[in-house]
Write an enzyme that holds these catalytic residues in place. Structure first.
Site, PDB file in Angstrom:
ATOM      1  N   GLU A 150      -2.741  19.640 -29.467  1.00 23.91           N
ATOM      2  CA  GLU A 150      -2.417  19.101 -28.255  1.00 23.91           C
ATOM      3  C   GLU A 150      -3.723  18.014 -27.782  1.00 23.91           C
ATOM      4  OE1 GLU A 150      -1.204  22.087 -25.446  1.00 23.91           O
ATOM      5  OE2 GLU A 150       0.917  22.441 -26.207  1.00 23.91           O
ATOM      6  N   ASP A 166       2.407  29.123 -27.702  1.00 17.86           N
ATOM      7  CA  ASP A 166       3.792  29.444 -28.313  1.00 17.86           C
ATOM      8  C   ASP A 166       3.976  30.335 -29.576  1.00 17.86           C
ATOM      9  OD1 ASP A 166       4.963  28.131 -26.315  1.00 17.86           O
ATOM     10  OD2 ASP A 166       5.083  25.937 -27.307  1.00 17.86           O
TER      11      ASP A 166
END
Length: 397
Positions: A150, A166
């Protein structure tokens, strides 16, 4: 439903927008940060199958969702449908094993996906992009080996992190060459760390091994984060209850002091449980926010009963509580946050997924839950005037 819509993990953006500290780490850099920055991708995976790379995100200036090509050009997603319609092919051919390739990333907040062997299946709904959500057995990417990093790139610089919020899957490291020419990196596993992580989950008992997902042929693909384990029934819903109950019991007679800002040590909040509710007061004695006893989903997801709005009071307190519950430090330290890694995960009831990840990263840093940045334990690189960014794909063995 294929997956949650546009569920960009909140950890990175929360760190940038809430703490108020990361944005000051570099120079103002409005003129120093170009419209695109080179990202060098090195494939050290040792895998012979094809590699596909995606740069997907949101323009911070307009909120428009889309993808970037290899040159950093932005392309808006077309309108989606119901049921979801196939998204345009946004894949970029990645380098072969042992090779490197450089793409350019534009100024937006998003994810760099990479997949081995086959392209990812992205869909569009009327609300936007459907991100892969492999906790759903019907997700079309369920049997694909993939992962993502990210980042946020804006006029104040680059924030790039590895993430396991996640899932834990194909390993990689991130890095940045700073404006002064020095290079920093994070996210790399120790030797044997990848297989060691899965071995640790299998040995844990109590359902933690159920987080591991495999292909029909038995190939290990990933481990889901414990939030999804609870949501899917892989982990018992009461997996954190014993610890939470002990915390509630302790702070019925003891004060929990939270100092949420490292750069503002005078800002403190004081928590006591009364009537089953954890109430926090400020220095004047006024109640500023309250928390119901959280369940495992709230703890692992840092949401619901531990929601953390981007404000000046509840959000910072909740972030601190979330870190304390996941690291199991709330019973041993009534002054929070506890920022000493040797204190983390020592209770028998803890986030064993996060524990196993941090134990196997070379520098001890990871984003194993949403607010793992409390106490600067996150796997993040940043610079206000980045020259080049790096994504290095590591072996699975």
């Amino acid at each position: 439903m294929l997956s949650k819509v546009t569920r960009i993990t909140t950890a990175l953006l929360a760190a940038v927008t809430l703490t108020g500290t990361l944005l000051t780490l570099g120079p103002p850099a409005a003129a120093a940060v170009p419209d695109t920055v080179p990202l060098k991708i090195t494939n050290n995976s040792g895998r012979g199958d094809a590699l596909y790379v995606y740069d997907l995100g949101t323009l911070l200036t307009t909120g428009q969702q889309g993808w970037a090509d290899a040159n950093g050009g932005f392309h808006a997603w077309p309108a989606g449908g119901n049921p979801p319609t196939p998204a345009p092919d946004a894949s970029i051919a990645g380098p072969a094993a042992g090779q490197s390739a450089t793409i350019r990333i534009p100024k937006f907040s998003g994810r760099i996906y990479f997949s081995y062997g086959q392209k990812l299946d992205f869909r569009l709904t009327t609300g936007g992009l459907v991100q892969p959500a492999v906790q759903n057995p019907s997700d079309p990417n369920r049997n694909t080996l993939f992962n993502w990093s990210e980042y946020t790139l804006n006029d104040s610089g680059l924030w790039l992190n590895s993430t396991q919020v996640d899932m834990f899957s194909a390993p990689y490291a991130v890095g940045v060459q700073r404006g002064d020419g020095s290079t920093v990196s994070t996210g790399r596993l120790k030797a044997g760390g990848y297989t060691g992580f899965f071995s640790a989950l299998r040995a844990q008992g109590g359902g933690w091994a159920n987080l591991i997902q495999t292909r029909p042929d038995g190939t290990v693909l990933r481990a889901l984060a414990p939030l999804y384990g609870v949501e899917t029934g892989a982990l018992p819903a009461n997996v954190m209850d014993d610890y939470v109950d002990r915390v509630w019991q302790k702070y019925a007679t003891t004060t929990l002091t939270v100092t949420p800002f490292a750069d503002r040590p005078a800002t403190k909040y004081y928590g006591r449980v009364a009537g089953g509710v954890l109430n926090f007061t400020d220095s004047s004695g006024a109640v500023v926010t309250s928390f119901q006893k959280p369940d495992a989903s709230s703890v692992f997801g840092c949401h619901r009963l531990l929601d953390a709005p981007n404000d000046a009071v509840r959000g910072p307190i909740s972030r601190t509580l979330c870190a304390g519950f996941n690291r199991s430090t709330l019973l041993t330290r009534p002054d929070q946050p506890d920022t000493t890694p040797a204190d983390f995960y020592r209770d028998a009831v803890t986030n064993h997924y996060a524990r196993a990840i941090h134990a196997r990263t070379a520098d001890g840093k990871a984003y194993a839950f949403a607010f793992d940045d409390v106490g600067q334990q996150e796997s993040l690189v940043h610079d206000g005037a980045p020259r080049e960014a790096y994504l290095t794909l590591d072996p699975l063995n």
